[in-house]
Design a protein around this motif. Structure first.
Motif, PDB file in Angstrom:
ATOM      1  N   ARG A  76       0.822  -1.211   0.000  1.00  0.00           N
ATOM      2  CA  ARG A  76       0.000   0.000   0.000  1.00  0.00           C
ATOM      3  C   ARG A  76       0.860   1.268   0.000  1.00  0.00           C
ATOM      4  N   LEU A  77       2.010   1.201   0.678  1.00  0.00           N
ATOM      5  CA  LEU A  77       2.920   2.351   0.627  1.00  0.00           C
ATOM      6  C   LEU A  77       3.469   2.538  -0.788  1.00  0.00           C
ATOM      7  N   ASN A  78       3.758   1.442  -1.454  1.00  0.00           N
ATOM      8  CA  ASN A  78       4.190   1.545  -2.852  1.00  0.00           C
ATOM      9  C   ASN A  78       3.064   2.070  -3.736  1.00  0.00           C
ATOM     10  N   LEU A  79       1.809   1.759  -3.357  1.00  0.00           N
ATOM     11  CA  LEU A  79       0.673   2.297  -4.097  1.00  0.00           C
ATOM     12  C   LEU A  79       0.562   3.808  -3.888  1.00  0.00           C
ATOM     13  N   LEU A  80       0.817   4.246  -2.645  1.00  0.00           N
ATOM     14  CA  LEU A  80       0.849   5.697  -2.395  1.00  0.00           C
ATOM     15  C   LEU A  80       1.956   6.353  -3.216  1.00  0.00           C
ATOM     16  N   SER A  81       3.075   5.664  -3.356  1.00  0.00           N
ATOM     17  CA  SER A  81       4.161   6.190  -4.179  1.00  0.00           C
ATOM     18  C   SER A  81       3.721   6.340  -5.625  1.00  0.00           C
ATOM     19  N   GLN A  82       2.879   5.411  -6.070  1.00  0.00           N
ATOM     20  CA  GLN A  82       2.363   5.503  -7.434  1.00  0.00           C
ATOM     21  C   GLN A  82       1.443   6.717  -7.588  1.00  0.00           C
ATOM     22  N   ILE A  83       0.626   7.002  -6.535  1.00  0.00           N
ATOM     23  CA  ILE A  83      -0.216   8.210  -6.561  1.00  0.00           C
ATOM     24  C   ILE A  83       0.677   9.443  -6.697  1.00  0.00           C
ATOM     25  N   ARG A  84       1.723   9.490  -5.885  1.00  0.00           N
ATOM     26  CA  ARG A  84       2.632  10.643  -5.924  1.00  0.00           C
ATOM     27  C   ARG A  84       3.303  10.766  -7.289  1.00  0.00           C
ATOM     28  N   LYS A  85       3.706   9.644  -7.853  1.00  0.00           N
ATOM     29  CA  LYS A  85       4.399   9.669  -9.139  1.00  0.00           C
ATOM     30  C   LYS A  85       3.480  10.151 -10.254  1.00  0.00           C
ATOM     31  N   VAL A  86       2.241   9.626 -10.276  1.00  0.00           N
ATOM     32  CA  VAL A  86       1.311  10.001 -11.340  1.00  0.00           C
ATOM     33  C   VAL A  86       0.960  11.488 -11.252  1.00  0.00           C
ATOM     34  N   CYS A  87       0.616  11.957 -10.044  1.00  0.00           N
ATOM     35  CA  CYS A  87       0.248  13.373  -9.883  1.00  0.00           C
ATOM     36  C   CYS A  87       1.432  14.292 -10.143  1.00  0.00           C
ATOM     37  N   SER A  88       2.611  13.856  -9.691  1.00  0.00           N
ATOM     38  CA  SER A  88       3.792  14.708  -9.830  1.00  0.00           C
ATOM     39  C   SER A  88       4.285  14.795 -11.266  1.00  0.00           C
ATOM     40  N   SER A  89       3.791  13.937 -12.137  1.00  0.00           N
ATOM     41  CA  SER A  89       4.161  14.066 -13.546  1.00  0.00           C
ATOM     42  C   SER A  89       3.459  15.249 -14.195  1.00  0.00           C
ATOM     43  N   VAL A  90       2.425  15.756 -13.511  1.00  0.00           N
ATOM     44  CA  VAL A  90       1.674  16.904 -14.026  1.00  0.00           C
ATOM     45  C   VAL A  90       2.116  18.194 -13.362  1.00  0.00           C
ATOM     46  N   ALA A  91       2.229  18.182 -12.030  1.00  0.00           N
ATOM     47  CA  ALA A  91       2.659  19.359 -11.263  1.00  0.00           C
ATOM     48  C   ALA A  91       3.041  18.893  -9.868  1.00  0.00           C
ATOM     49  N   ASP A  92       3.862  19.689  -9.203  1.00  0.00           N
ATOM     50  CA  ASP A  92       4.266  19.354  -7.837  1.00  0.00           C
ATOM     51  C   ASP A  92       3.195  19.853  -6.872  1.00  0.00           C
ATOM     52  N   LEU A  93       2.224  18.983  -6.589  1.00  0.00           N
ATOM     53  CA  LEU A  93       1.087  19.387  -5.762  1.00  0.00           C
ATOM     54  C   LEU A  93       1.480  19.671  -4.321  1.00  0.00           C
ATOM     55  N   SER A  94       2.683  19.252  -3.915  1.00  0.00           N
ATOM     56  CA  SER A  94       3.113  19.551  -2.543  1.00  0.00           C
ATOM     57  C   SER A  94       3.323  21.046  -2.337  1.00  0.00           C
ATOM     58  N   LYS A  95       3.460  21.797  -3.448  1.00  0.00           N
ATOM     59  CA  LYS A  95       3.655  23.252  -3.340  1.00  0.00           C
ATOM     60  C   LYS A  95       2.345  23.999  -3.122  1.00  0.00           C
ATOM     61  N   ILE A  96       1.214  23.330  -3.357  1.00  0.00           N
ATOM     62  CA  ILE A  96      -0.081  23.986  -3.232  1.00  0.00           C
ATOM     63  C   ILE A  96      -0.401  24.211  -1.763  1.00  0.00           C
ATOM     64  N   GLU A  97      -0.754  25.435  -1.436  1.00  0.00           N
ATOM     65  CA  GLU A  97      -1.049  25.775  -0.045  1.00  0.00           C
ATOM     66  C   GLU A  97      -2.505  25.476   0.281  1.00  0.00           C
ATOM     67  N   GLY A  98      -2.782  25.333   1.603  1.00  0.00           N
ATOM     68  CA  GLY A  98      -4.168  25.178   2.047  1.00  0.00           C
ATOM     69  C   GLY A  98      -4.658  23.755   1.885  1.00  0.00           C
TER      70      GLY A  98
END
Length: 691
Positions: A669-691
Motif C-alpha cells: 500500500r505504501l508503494n501504491l501511495l508512491s504511485q499516486i505521488r508519481k502520477v500526480c507529480s508528472s503533471v505538477a508538484d502538488l506539494s507546493k499547493i497551499e491550504g
C-alpha cells in the motif's frame, strides 16, 4: 453645522504639481480636523494655476468634550507617586476618587477635556499644513522663512452657517487670513469678498476663472473638436497634454492656427512631437491623408482681435521650431539615401551603453547575432532578423532623434524606408522597444519579435553578468520592465523558447555564467508571478509548475499553470490535492521511519478490497492519459485525467488502512501511495499547493 472654505492664492503653480497639491491639501486638512475631533460630511479639492481650493461640508461647530478615566496609585502610596499622577492628570488630590479593587483601594481620576470651537482648530491645522506642505520643489521669498511653490499672496479661510460667514483668524509670515480673493490676472484682477463656496465659485466665474480643472479640460476639448470638425479635420487625442494645458490657464480660450505649407510633408509624428514638447499645441490632422495640417493652442485670456495676435505670435515661433525639424529631417534623409545605415551604425561605437558592457556598437552586434539565433523560434528569416538587430539602434545617431529622443525607433522606420531596406527591418526598428509597459502593444511580426527579444535579453544577461541587478525598489536600468517585456512577447506569440540556452548565447563563458543563469531564470519566474497575479493565478500554483522539468520554457510553464489553476478551482481538483497531500505525508513519514524508499511498484495481487483494486486500475489509466496529453502539451487534458483520480483515491482512504500490521500489505500500500505521488507529480508538484 458650518461649511469651511479655504483658498491659498499664489503665483502660477506648475501644471504637473496641481493635482497632487490638491490631494495633499485635502488629506492634510481633513486628517488634522478629524484627529482634533472635528468630523465632516464631505470634502472636495479644486485647483487652478493660481489657487488651491478646499471646500468642506457639514463640519462640526466644535469638537466634542472628552472624558477619560485613569487608574492611579494605590491609596496609601508614597506622596511622590500620588503627586506625579496628579501632575500628569492636571488635577488636585480632592478631585481623585477612591475605589475598591481586588488588589485593594486605588485612586481613580476622571479627566475632562472641553471641546474647542471649529475656528480655533481649523486655524491650527491650516497653519501647520501651509508651513509643512509637501511640494516637490519650493522657494523662499522676502525675508520670512515660509516656503511655497511660488510666492503665496493670500489666504482665504471662512466658516459659513445659517448666521453668515466668519473669517477664521490666522497669520502665516505676515499673510493674514480673510474672506477675499482675486479673479483672472488680466481680465478681472481686483479683489472681492465671498460668503460661501457657492458664492465663491459664482463670483470667480464672473471674474473669468473656471475653478474646476475637469471643467476646463472639457471646455478645451469640446471647443477644439468643434473647430477641427468645422474645417473637416480632427484633433489628435492626447489626454496627458489636455490635463497639462488645463493646468496652465484659468480662462481657456481655444484657437486654431495654420502650419506653413513647407512643413506639411514632415512625418506627422515629428510635427506632433515638436508642437507638443515645445509649444503645448494639439495636433490637427486631415483624416483623409493622415497629415498634420493645423494646430490648436489654448490662450489664457480673451482679446479684442479674437486671438489673432496670439495666433500670429504662436505661428511665428512654431515656424522657427519646425524649420529646425525640417533641417534635421532633410539632413538625415540625405545620409540614409546615399549611405544607408552604415555611417550611423559605425558612430554607435562612440556611444557608451555601459562602462562594463561596452558601446552601443558592440551591443547591436550582439543583438543582431541573438536575433538571428531566435529567428527559428519566431518564424523570422534569419538573415533579415540579423540585419534588423544590427540596425535597430542606428537612428540614435540621427539629428532628429538627437533633438527628439522620444522619436527613437519610429524614425528608424522612416529612415529604413528611405534607404530602401526591407520593410521588416524598418518595422523592427520601430517595434523592438515594445512592449514598454503593461498597456503597450506587443509586436507580432516575426522579425520584430526576434529583435525585441534579443534587445531585452541582451540587456538582462549583460547586467546579470556584471552583477548589476535590481535591489528593493531600485531598478535604474529597468530590468524588471525588460523581463516583463520578454514574458509578454513569448506568451502573446506563443513561442517555444527555452530561456537557459538563450542566456548562454549572449555570454562568452557559458560555464562561468551557469549559476547566474539560474538566478536570472528565478528573476523571470518572480516577474511571471506578478504578471499572472492579474489573471487570478496564485503564486503557489505557479510554484507547483516551476518545480517541473522545462520550467525555462515560459509558454509551456504558463499553459501548465493556467490548466492547474482551472482544475484546482473544481471540487475534484481541490479534493485530489488533499488526497495527494495525505498520501504524500503518510508515505514520507513511513520512508523516514523505515529508512527505505517505497517506489518499487505496487502489485495488484496483494489488493484486498474492490476500492483498492479500483485505484490500481485508475492509476494505470490516468498515467497513460497523462503521458499522452503531456507529449502533445495538452495540459488541460492532463490535469483533467489527474483530477479524475479524486474518486478512487478518496474511496481507497475510506476503505483501507495503509499502516496495517501485515507487513506485506503495508509495503504494497505504501508503494501504491508512491504511485499516486508519481502520477500526480508528472503533471505538477502538488506539494507546493497551499491550504
Amino acid at each position: 453645522m458650518p461649511d469651511l472654505l479655504i483658498e491659498l492664492f499664489s503665483e502660477e503653480i506648475p501644471a504637473r504639481m496641481q493635482t497632487r497639491a490638491g490631494e495633499d491639501l485635502k488629506k492634510r486638512i481633513t486628517d488634522g480636523l478629524v484627529e482634533a475631533g472635528l468630523t465632516y460630511a464631505g470634502a472636495a479639492a479644486l485647483t487652478t494655476p493660481r489657487r488651491l481650493t478646499l471646500a468642506i461640508e457639514g463640519l462640526l461647530a466644535e469638537s466634542p468634550t472628552i472624558r477619560e478615566e485613569r487608574k492611579g496609585p494605590k491609596v496609601g502610596a508614597p506622596d511622590k507617586a500620588i503627586e506625579g499622577f496628579l501632575r500628569g492628570a492636571g488635577l488636585t488630590r480632592d478631585q481623585l476618587e477612591e475605589r475598591d479593587t481586588p488588589k485593594g483601594a486605588v485612586y481613580f481620576a476622571t479627566i475632562e477635556k472641553a471641546g474647542r470651537p471649529a475656528a480655533e482648530i481649523v486655524a491650527e491645522v491650516l497653519e501647520a499644513t501651509i508651513r509643512n506642505f509637501p511640494w516637490p520643489k519650493s522657494m523662499r521669498w522676502g525675508s520670512g522663512p515660509l516656503r511655497w511653490v511660488r510666492p503665496l499672496h493670500s489666504i482665504l479661510c471662512i466658516l459659513t452657517d445659517e448666521a453668515g460667514a466668519q473669517v477664521v483668524p490666522l497669520e502665516v509670515d505676515g499673510i493674514t487670513s480673510g474672506d477675499t480673493t482675486a479673479g483672472h490676472r488680466f481680465m478681472a484682477p481686483n479683489r472681492f469678498s465671498v460668503t460661501s463656496f457657492d458664492d465663491y465659485a459664482a463670483k470667480l466665474k464672473r471674474a473669468f476663472v473656471v475653478l474646476n480643472p475637469t471643467d476646463r479640460a472639457e471646455h478645451i476639448w469640446n471647443d477644439a473638436q468643434n473647430m477641427a470638425f468645422a474645417a473637416g479635420l480632427e484633433v489628435v487625442e492626447d489626454k496627458g497634454l489636455l490635463a497639462e494645458v488645463a493646468g496652465l490657464v484659468e480662462w481657456p480660450v481655444v484657437l486654431m492656427g495654420q502650419i506653413d505649407d513647407e512643413f506639411l510633408d514632415l512625418p506627422p509624428e515629428v510635427l506632433q512631437t515638436s508642437m507638443k514638447e515645445h509649444q503645448k499645441f494639439f495636433s490637427v490632422r486631415n483624416p483623409k491623408t493622415g497629415r498634420i495640417e493645423r494646430f490648436i493652442t489654448v490662450a489664457n485670456r480673451e482679446t479684442a482681435d479674437n486671438g489673432a495676435s496670439i495666433l500670429a505670435g504662436n505661428q511665428k515661433v512654431l515656424s522657427a521650431r519646425l524649420a529646425d525639424a525640417k533641417f534635421f529631417w532633410e539632413n538625415d534623409l540625405r545620409v540614409v539615401k546615399e549611405h544607408g545605415f552604415e555611417p550611423w551604425v559605425d558612430r554607435l561605437n562612440n556611444v557608451t551603453f555601459h562602462a562594463k558592457l561596452g558601446s552601443q556598437g558592440e551591443r547591436v552586434i550582439r543583438i543582431g547575432h541573438l536575433a538571428g539565433e531566435l529567428a527559428a523560434a519566431t518564424g523570422a528569416d534569419k538573415t533579415l532578423a540579423t540585419l534588423a538587430g544590427q540596425g535597430c539602434k542606428a537612428d540614435l545617431c540621427s539629428e532628429m532623434v538627437y533633438e527628439f529622443p522620444e522619436l527613437q525607433g519610429l524614425m528608424g522606420r522612416y529612415y529604413a524606408a528611405a534607404a530602401e531596406l526591407p520593410e521588416e527591418i524598418g518595422q523592427a526598428c520601430e517595434e523592438h522597444y515594445s512592449p514598454l509597459g503593461p498597456s503597450d502593444d506587443v509586436p507580432t511580426a516575426p522579425v520584430s519579435v526576434a529583435v525585441a527579444l534579443a534587445d531585452k535579453l541582451d540587456t538582462l544577461t549583460g547586467f546579470w553578468a556584471i552583477d548589476e541587478k535590481p535591489t528593493g525598489s531600485k531598478d535604474p536600468f529597468a530590468l524588471r520592465r525588460a523581463a516583463l517585456g520578454v514574458i509578454r512577447l513569448v506568451l502573446t506569440n506563443e513561442l517555444s523558447m527555452p530561456l537557459l540556452s538563450t542566456f548562454t548565447m549572449q555570454v562568452s563563458d557559458s560555464s562561468e555564467f551557469e549559476e547566474k543563469s539560474a538566478d536570472l531564470l528565478s528573476f523571470f519566474h518572480d516577474r511571471l508571478k506578478v504578471f499572472l497575479r492579474d489573471e487570478g493565478i496564485r503564486h503557489d500554483i505557479i510554484d507547483a509548475c516551476i518545480a517541473m522539468e522545462g520550467n525555462d520554457d515560459l509558454n509551456l510553464l504558463v499553459k501548465r499553470a493556467r490548466a492547474l489553476n482551472a482544475v484546482i478551482a473544481t471540487e475534484d481538483g481541490e479534493n485530489l490535492v488533499q488526497g495527494f497531500k495525505r498520501a504524500n505525508n503518510i508515505l514520507t513519514q513511513a520512508e523516514e521511519k523505515d529508512g527505505v524508499e517505497y517506489s518499487y511498484g505496487a502489485d495488484v495481487k496483494f489488493a484486498e478490497t474492490d476500492n483498492e483494486k479500483a485505484l490500481f486500475a485508475a492509476l494505470d489509466g490516468a498515467q497513460g492519459e497523462i503521458n499522452t496529453a503531456l507529449k502533445s502539451e495538452d495540459f488541460p487534458s492532463a490535469m483533467s485525467a489527474m483530477a479524475a483520480l479524486r474518486g478512487p483515491v478518496d474511496a481507497f482512504f475510506e476503505d483501507v488502512q495503509v499502516n496495517t500490521d501485515n507487513d506485506i500489505l503495508r509495503r504494497n500500500r505504501l508503494n501504491l501511495l508512491s504511485q499516486i505521488r508519481k502520477v500526480c507529480s508528472s503533471v505538477a508538484d502538488l506539494s507546493k499547493i497551499e491550504g
